[in-house]
Enzyme design. Structure first.
Site, PDB file in Angstrom:
ATOM      1  N   ASP A 135       0.164  -2.452  12.640  1.00  0.00           N
ATOM      2  CA  ASP A 135       0.580  -1.865  11.378  1.00  0.00           C
ATOM      3  C   ASP A 135      -0.505  -0.856  10.997  1.00  0.00           C
ATOM      4  OD1 ASP A 135       1.957  -1.608   8.840  1.00  0.00           O
ATOM      5  OD2 ASP A 135       0.399  -2.872   7.977  1.00  0.00           O
ATOM      6  N   ASP A 194      -1.196   0.788   7.415  1.00  0.00           N
ATOM      7  CA  ASP A 194      -1.842   0.729   6.106  1.00  0.00           C
ATOM      8  C   ASP A 194      -2.499  -0.622   5.853  1.00  0.00           C
ATOM      9  OD1 ASP A 194      -0.706   3.190   5.928  1.00  0.00           O
ATOM     10  OD2 ASP A 194       0.886   2.604   4.559  1.00  0.00           O
TER      11      ASP A 194
END
Length: 265
Positions: A11, A13
């Site tokens: 991922d 962020d």
């Protein structure tokens, strides 16, 4: 025994970078005439909510709707130009040193690195290229006549991330039970469940609880670093093999605050 290809899925962020990738571009978008000061302030509030506790599904849905409406009519070339011109100034101080080290270790181990983000492809792909990633899965906005319509063609979120990972694994031959996954958000549990080695990075409260229940290691990344001082810049020209099974205009993700170890030998 033949080599079995594997990958590491990150991922973006709060896992690789210290804030929302698309929210980080709100000021450059304002400077480029795309959004108002009020929208910048609203994005700042969304960033605060995201950093303090993460956004739940309902909050993210409201932000997604706000941003998809806001970017309707934006010129695609202008968005990409703003991102390219401001990328290093915006993102450089936000990349976690620990994440860069992990990416390097996975590459040294012969694994592909895949960035998987609900943020827009126009933001995610350049950041992924800076990081030396091999593939990208991101959100994608609808485009007509060179402008964003405000519609969403593909939303790389929650269960859809897992489905996209499985599709990419089938395409590239990855053995998912031998692959790795990293995320900060409980919404990415399906993504983490799709691989054999799941890690919770700077997890929200719900993901921390799930990681404890599942026996997933918890990593804490705390050292943002200037990327240009950490890794060499990529060569000129396209080097990222981006499948972009997703992508929302830099702001498609903007502001919908996408939710969002050392290795076994």
């Amino acid at each position: 025994m033949a080599h079995r290809p594997t990958a590491a899925f990150f991922d973006l962020d709060k896992t690789v970078i210290a804030k929302s990738s698309t929210l980080a571009f709100s000021k450059p978008f304002q400077a480029g005439g795309l959004i108002s000061r009020r929208a910048v302030l609203r994005s700042a509030y969304a960033q605060f909510v995201y950093l303090v506790g993460g956004a739940d599904h309902d909050q993210m849905e409201k932000m997604r709707q706000f941003m998809s409406q806001l970017c309707a009519g934006w010129d695609v070339a202008t968005v990409r130009e703003i991102v390219a011109d401001t990328l290093h100034n915006v993102v450089d101080p936000l990349v976690y040193d620990e994440a860069v080290s992990l990416i390097e270790e996975h590459h040294l181990a012969g694994r592909d690195v895949v960035i998987v983000s609900a943020s827009g492809a126009e933001v995610v792909e350049p950041i992924a290229e800076m990081l030396g990633a091999d593939h990208v899965i991101a959100t994608r906005m609808e485009i007509e006549d060179g402008r964003y319509t405000g519609g969403i063609e593909y939303y790389a979120y929650a269960e859809e991330k897992a489905r996209a990972i499985e599709e990419l694994a089938a395409l590239r031959g990855y053995v998912l039970e031998d692959s790795y996954g990293y995320s900060d958000s409980v919404t990415d549990v399906p993504m983490l469940e799709s691989v054999g080695h799941a890690y919770a990075v700077n997890p929200d409260k719900e993901l921390r609880r799930t990681a404890t229940e599942r026996g997933w290691p918890v990593l804490v990344f705390t050292r943002p670093v200037a990327l240009r001082a950490r890794v060499p810049l990529p060569p000129a020209g396209p080097t990222l093999a981006a499948i972009a099974v997703g992508g929302v205009v830099a702001v498609g993700g903007v502001l919908w605050a996408s939710r969002r170890r050392r290795l076994d030998a």
